[in-house]
Enzyme design. Structure first.
Site, short mmCIF file in Angstrom:
data_model
loop_
_atom_site.label_atom_id
_atom_site.label_comp_id
_atom_site.label_asym_id
_atom_site.label_seq_id
_atom_site.Cartn_x
_atom_site.Cartn_y
_atom_site.Cartn_z
N CYS A 2 -25.48 2.70 19.09
CA CYS A 2 -24.69 2.49 20.30
C CYS A 2 -23.49 3.41 20.39
O CYS A 2 -22.84 3.71 19.40
CB CYS A 2 -24.22 1.05 20.36
N ARG A 27 -26.18 10.27 17.83
CA ARG A 27 -26.25 9.01 17.10
C ARG A 27 -27.59 8.32 17.28
O ARG A 27 -27.93 7.42 16.53
CB ARG A 27 -25.13 8.06 17.55
N TRP A 74 -28.73 1.03 21.18
CA TRP A 74 -29.79 0.96 20.19
C TRP A 74 -30.09 -0.53 20.06
O TRP A 74 -29.26 -1.29 19.58
CB TRP A 74 -29.32 1.59 18.88
N ASN A 100 -20.84 -2.85 21.25
CA ASN A 100 -21.52 -2.44 20.02
C ASN A 100 -21.39 -3.58 19.02
O ASN A 100 -20.29 -4.11 18.87
CB ASN A 100 -20.84 -1.21 19.40
N GLY A 101 -22.44 -3.91 18.33
CA GLY A 101 -22.35 -4.98 17.32
C GLY A 101 -23.39 -6.05 17.57
O GLY A 101 -24.27 -5.90 18.43
N GLU A 486 -25.81 2.55 -9.40
CA GLU A 486 -25.29 3.27 -8.23
C GLU A 486 -23.75 3.40 -8.31
O GLU A 486 -23.20 4.45 -8.01
CB GLU A 486 -25.73 2.55 -6.96
N LYS A 490 -21.82 6.97 -8.42
CA LYS A 490 -20.76 7.35 -7.47
C LYS A 490 -19.55 7.85 -8.23
O LYS A 490 -18.96 8.86 -7.88
CB LYS A 490 -20.35 6.17 -6.58
N GLU A 493 -20.19 11.32 -10.04
CA GLU A 493 -20.41 12.54 -9.26
C GLU A 493 -19.17 13.02 -8.52
O GLU A 493 -19.03 14.21 -8.28
CB GLU A 493 -21.62 12.43 -8.33
N HIS A 509 -27.97 -4.91 -27.44
CA HIS A 509 -28.91 -4.08 -28.20
C HIS A 509 -28.32 -2.70 -28.50
O HIS A 509 -29.06 -1.78 -28.82
CB HIS A 509 -30.23 -3.97 -27.44
N LYS A 608 -25.92 18.63 -1.02
CA LYS A 608 -26.33 17.46 -0.25
C LYS A 608 -27.84 17.31 -0.26
O LYS A 608 -28.38 16.22 -0.35
CB LYS A 608 -25.81 17.59 1.18
C1 AGP Z 1 -26.14 10.59 -4.27
O1 AGP Z 1 -24.81 10.35 -4.09
C2 AGP Z 1 -26.54 11.93 -4.58
N1 AGP Z 1 -25.78 12.95 -4.11
C3 AGP Z 1 -28.00 12.17 -4.93
O2 AGP Z 1 -28.27 11.37 -6.03
C4 AGP Z 1 -29.04 11.92 -3.84
O3 AGP Z 1 -29.16 10.57 -3.57
C5 AGP Z 1 -30.40 12.50 -4.31
O4 AGP Z 1 -30.27 13.88 -4.50
C6 AGP Z 1 -31.52 12.21 -3.35
O5 AGP Z 1 -31.30 12.80 -2.10
P1 AGP Z 1 -32.20 12.42 -0.87
O6 AGP Z 1 -31.93 11.00 -0.55
O7 AGP Z 1 -31.74 13.36 0.22
O8 AGP Z 1 -33.62 12.63 -1.25
#
Ligand code: AGP
Length: 613
Positions: A2, A27, A74, A100-101, A486, A490, A493, A509, A608
Site C-alpha cells: 500500500c 512497492r 495490496w 495502510n495496515g 540469525e 547479524k 556480519e 556437550h 548483497k
Molecule cells: C544476510 O544478512 C546475508 N547478507 C546473507 O547471509 C544472505 O542471506 C545470503 O547470502 C543469501 O542471500 P539470498 O537470500 O539473496 O539468496
C-alpha cells in the site's frame, strides 16, 4: 504494497496525487484509487490493476479539485477488485478514507456498526474506519476529533488519511504503530501527505514525520500534530536533501535501520492478498498447488544460504508440525554435492531474497536434474530463482538495500507458516478449528512486530553495554534455535564481533566451557514449549559468571530477576515467535555496529547478492 498520497492547496490535486502514486509503484500493489473534492462533493475513481488503469479512468472521466487523497492497495481483506480498492466512502458520501495496515478487530467493529444500521460496500477491514468517523461526525464532532475517536477503536497498526466535504479546508492523517509511516510535506500555501517520502519530494523538502499514535490536521498553511489522546505535539521539521538515496532513507541513519522498521508494514503486505480471515484459509496462487499435488508430496527439501537458510530452518519446524510432511534442510552450497536422494513427488523449496544467489541456483538446478518439483520464495520479482521454479511465493518486502538481511528474513518466516497451513489444509491434516486458529494468529503479526520496534531505545541501551565485547554466544532451542543463528549472523556480519549461534541443549556437550565474564550470552527464552529448558540455561550461564541478555515475554519476572539485561518480546503464538524474537536481535546488532561507527549498510567483504559459488 500500500501507498498513500494526499494534497491540499491551490493546484489541481489529481495530477499531483497520480504522480505521487507513480513514485510508490515500486512497492507493488494490486489496485489503485483516488478521491478528490470536486464542487463541494467527493468524487472517487478506483479500479483493480495497475495505476495506468486508474489514469485511463481519470482520462475518461476527469476529476478536478484542490483537496484529494490517493492509494495503491495490496489486498489484505477482500479480493483485489474495484469495490475493495481504496478510497472508501461512508454512507453519507461526505467522508472518505485511505488506509495502510490491518484492522485486527474489524469483524467486531463491523458487527457493531451493522447493528447501528451501517451498510457495508466492500469486503475490506478499512471500511469500518470511515463508518466510525461518520458515527462521531454525526454526533456534531468535527472531522479531526471524529477521526481521533474512531482511531481509538482500532487494534493493530495503521497509517490512515481521511477528509470530508463538510470540512474542505483540511485532511486528517494518523499513524498507529508501524504499519506504515505518515509523512507531511510543507509547501508554500500547499501541504502534502504520503506514506513514503519519494511520493512528495518533487514538491517540497520540508517534512514532518508522524510517530506512532500521532495525528496531523493538515491544511494549506501547514500542520498541527497531536497525540491520539488529544495532547498537542511540538514537532520537528526536517529538511531533506534531494539525493534520492538519502530521501529513501528518510529519518533513518542507515538502510538497515529503515528496513528493520519497515517490518510491520512488510509483514502486512506479506499477509495481504494471501489470507482470508473470514474463511480462515490461505491462498498462494503462484505456487500452483492443487490438492492432488499436495497429497502426493512425500518430502520437502528446503535449500538456501545465510539468513535465508535460517528462515528455512524455521520452515522445517513449521511444515513438519503443521502439515506433518518430513522436511530436510540443506545449506545450498552443500546440497548439490551431497547427491541427495530425491523421489519423483518430492519438492525442493529454495529461499532467496535476491533470487540470484549462485549456490541456491545451483542447488535448484541439481534438484531439477533429479526430477523434483521446484518452488521458490523470492523477494525480487523476475529473478532467476523465481523464473526457473515451477511455483513461487513472492516476499512482498520491497527492495532490501542493506547487505544484512532483515525484512527479507521475517517475510519468508510468515510465507513458510502460510505454506505449512495451506499444505495441511490441502492434505486434510487440520481440523477446521485448528486451521482457523492458525490463520487468525497471523492477523496480529504486524502489530506484534511493531511492538518490538517500539522498544528500540531499550535495545540501544543494551547495545551500549556490549560495545567492546570480542565474542558473544546466542542460544536458542526448538523453533527459536534458528533465531539464535540469525542473531549471531547479524552481529558478526555488521559489527565484526565474533558471535556464534548454538542449540541451547548442546551447551553441556562442550561450549559451556567458554562461559566466563567476558562471554556475554544472549538467551532466547520466550514463553514457547522450550521455555523451561531455556530458563535453566540462563541459570547455568549465570552460575558460571556469564553476562546474560535474555529475550523474554513481557511480564516474565522470573527471567528479569536473574538475567543481567532483558529484551522484552510481546506475547506471540509460539509458531510465529521467530518473527518477533529476531527483531530485538536485529536492532541489537544494528546499534552495536552503528555505535562502533561501522559501515552498517555495506559491511566489509560482503555483497548483497552473492552470484559466485
Ligand atoms: C544476510 O544478512 C546475508 N547478507 C546473507 O547471509 C544472505 O542471506 C545470503 O547470502 C543469501 O542471500 P539470498 O537470500 O539473496 O539468496
Amino acid at each position: 504494497m500500500c501507498g498513500i498520497v494526499g494534497y491540499i492547496g491551490p493546484q489541481d490535486a489529481t495530477p499531483i496525487i497520480l504522480n505521487g502514486l507513480k513514485r510508490l509503484e515500486y512497492r507493488g500493489y494490486d489496485s489503485a484509487g483516488l478521491a478528490v473534492l470536486e464542487n463541494s462533493h467527493i468524487e472517487v475513481r478506483r479500479d483493480a490493476g495497475k495505476l495506468s488503469r486508474l489514469i485511463a479512468l481519470v482520462e475518461e472521466s476527469p476529476l478536478h479539485g484542490h483537496v484529494g487523497i490517493g492509494h495503491t492497495r495490496w489486498a489484505t481483506h477482500g479480493e483485489p477488485n474495484a469495490r475493495n480498492a481504496h478510497p472508501h466512502m461512508g454512507m453519507t458520501g461526505d467522508v472518505v478514507v485511505v488506509h495502510n495496515g490491518i484492522v485486527e478487530n474489524f469483524l467486531e467493529l463491523r458487527e457493531e456498526l451493522s447493528a447501528e444500521g451501517v451498510v457495508f460496500n466492500s469486503d475490506t477491514d478499512t471500511e469500518v474506519i470511515v463508518h466510525l468517523v461518520e458515527r462521531y461526525m454525526s454526533r456534531e464532532t468535527g472531522l479531526a476529533e471524529a477521526t481521533r475517536s474512531a482511531l481509538n477503536h482500532l487494534r493493530g497498526a495503521h497509517g490512515v488519511v481521511v477528509f470530508s466535504s463538510r470540512e474542505p479546508d483540511k485532511i486528517v492523517a494518523a499513524r498507529i504503530g508501524n504499519a506504515g509511516g505518515v509523512v507531511v510535506g510543507l509547501g508554500e500555501g500547499e501541504t502534502f501527505v504520503a506514506s513514503d517520502m519519494p511520493a512528495i519530494l518533487e514538491h517540497t523538502r520540508r517534512v514532518v514525520f508522524l510517530e506512532s499514535r500521532q495525528m496531523a490536521v493538515v491544511t494549506r498553511s501547514g500542520v498541527e500534530v497531536k497525540t491520539l489522546d488529544g495532547a498537542p505535539v511540538a514537532y520537528e521539521v526536517h529538511n531533506v536533501a534531494w539525493d534520492p538515496i538519502a530521501a529513501e532513507k528518510g529519518a533513518y541513519r542507515h538502510f538497515m535501520q529503515k528496513e528493520i522498521h519497515e517490518q510491520a508494514r512488510s509483514l502486512t503486505d506479506t499477509i495481504g492478498g494471501r489470507v482470508d480471515f473470514e474463511d480462515g484459509r490461505i491462498r498462494l496462487p503462484e505456487l500452483k498447488l492443487t490438492p492432488e499435488r499436495a497429497q502426493r508430496i512425500q518430502k520437502i527439501f528446503i535449500t538456501a544460504c545465510g539468513t535465508a537458510g535460517h528462515a528455512g530452518m524455521v520452515g522445517k519446524v513449521l511444515i513438519e508440525r503443521i502439515a506433518r510432511i518430513p522436511v530436510e534442510l540443506d545449506i545450498a552450497s552443500e546440497f548439490r554435492y551431497r547427491d541427495p536422494i530425491i523421489a519423483k513427488d518430492d519438492v525442493v523449496l529454495a529461499i532467496s531474497q535476491s533470487g540470484e544467489t549462485a549456490d541456491t541456483l545451483a542447488a535448484m538446478e541439481e534438484a531439477r536434474r533429479k526430477g523434483a518439483t521446484l518452488w521458490s520464495i523470492v523477494n525480487v520479482i523476475g529473478s532467476q530463482a523465481m523464473r526457473i521454479a515451477d511455483g513461487y511465493i513472492s516476499m512482498q518486502t520491497g527492495p532490501e538495500i542493506g547487505v544484512a538481511s532483515t525484512k527479507a528474513y521475517t517475510a519468508p518466516l510468515v510465507d513458510l507458516y502460510m505454506l505449512a497451513v495451506l499444505l495441511a489444509d490441502l492434505r486434510g491434516a487440520l481440523s477446521e478449528r485448528e486451521r482457523r486458529r492458525l490463520v487468525n494468529d497471523l492477523r496480529r503479526v504486524p502489530d506484534l512486530a511493531g511492538r518490538c520496534l517500539d522498544r528500540e531505545a531499550e535495545v540501544e541501551n543494551v547495545a551500549r553495554t556490549l560495545l567492546n565485547v570480542s565474542h558473544c554466544l546466542y542460544l536458542g532451542r526448538g523453533i527459536n534455535m534458528p533465531t539464535a543463528y540469525e542473531g549471531a549472523l547479524k552481529l558478526k556480519e555488521i559489527s565484526y564481533i565474533h558471535a556464534e549461534g548454538y542449540p541451547a541443549g548442546e551447551m553441556k556437550h562442550g561450549p559451556i566451557a567458554l562461559i566466563d565474564r567476558d562471554m556475554p550470552v544472549v538467551v532466547i527464552a520466550p514463553k514457547d514449549p522450550w521455555y523451561e529448558k531455556m530458563f535453566s540455561q540462563i541459570e547455568q550461564a549465570k552460575a558460571r559468571g556469564g553476562t546474560v541478555i535474555a529475550l523474554a515475554t513481557e511480564g516474565d519476572e522470573m527471567i528479569s530477576s536473574i538475567a543481567d539485561h532483558v529484551l522484552w518480546l510481546p506475547d506471540t503464538p509460539w509458531m510465529l515467535s521467530p518473527v518477533t524474537a529476531v527483531i530485538p536481535l536485529q536492532l541489537l546488532a544494528y546499534h552495536i555496529a552503528a555505535l562502533r561507527g561501522l559501515d552498517v549498510d555495506q559491511p566489509r567483504n560482503l555483497a548483497k547478492s552473492v552470484t559466485v559459488e
